[in-house]
Design a protein around this motif. Structure first.
Motif, short mmCIF file in Angstrom:
data_model
loop_
_atom_site.label_atom_id
_atom_site.label_comp_id
_atom_site.label_asym_id
_atom_site.label_seq_id
_atom_site.Cartn_x
_atom_site.Cartn_y
_atom_site.Cartn_z
N SER A 21 0.83 -1.19 0.00
CA SER A 21 0.00 0.00 0.00
C SER A 21 0.87 1.24 0.00
O SER A 21 1.94 1.26 0.62
N VAL A 23 0.20 5.25 0.80
CA VAL A 23 -0.76 6.25 1.27
C VAL A 23 -0.11 7.61 1.22
O VAL A 23 1.02 7.80 1.68
N THR A 78 -4.81 6.48 -1.87
CA THR A 78 -4.08 5.22 -1.75
C THR A 78 -3.89 4.55 -3.11
O THR A 78 -4.81 4.55 -3.94
#
Length: 124
Positions: A21, A23, A78
């Motif tokens: 991920s 962010v 994201t």
């Protein structure tokens, strides 16, 4: 410019999956194309995947085609890299990074704002 935080790396066995991920904070990620890049020990950086600002255009490197997919959720700031059937040659530090163009490019040097990186290690 936005600040990027990468996460989700780890130590896995060949054939396993991981989801990375990225962010963003301090701004809106939809102002940028986003790429995932990687650097293995002793090797040059390499392009892995990219996604356009709105997510309509994507591309992955030939070495990961059919195994890795990239997606984004601009409402959550994201970008996600889903990695399936990981192999030892995928071992590297993975970075997300932004490109000011609409679609991004397949060249790691075109990305000028990188996250801190997350280590992916795949054992055989």
């Amino acid at each position: 410019q936005v600040q990027l935080v990468d996460s989700g790396g780890g130590l896995v066995q060949a054939g396993d999956s991981l989801t990375l991920s990225c962010v963003a904070s301090g701004g809106t990620l939809d102002s940028y194309a986003v790429g995932w890049l990687r650097q293995a020990p002793g090797k040059e950086g390499a392009f892995v995947a990219r996604i356009s600002r709105r997510g309509g255009t994507k591309n992955v490197a030939n070495s990961v085609k059919g195994r890795f997919t990239i997606s984004r959720d601009n409402a959550k700031n994201t970008v996600v890299l889903r990695m399936n059937n990981l192999q030892p040659e995928d071992t590297a530090v993975y970075y997300c990074a932004t490109n000011s163009g609409i679609t991004g490019t397949d060249y790691y040097w075109d990305y000028n704002n990188w996250g801190q990186g997350t280590q992916v290690t795949v054992s055989s």
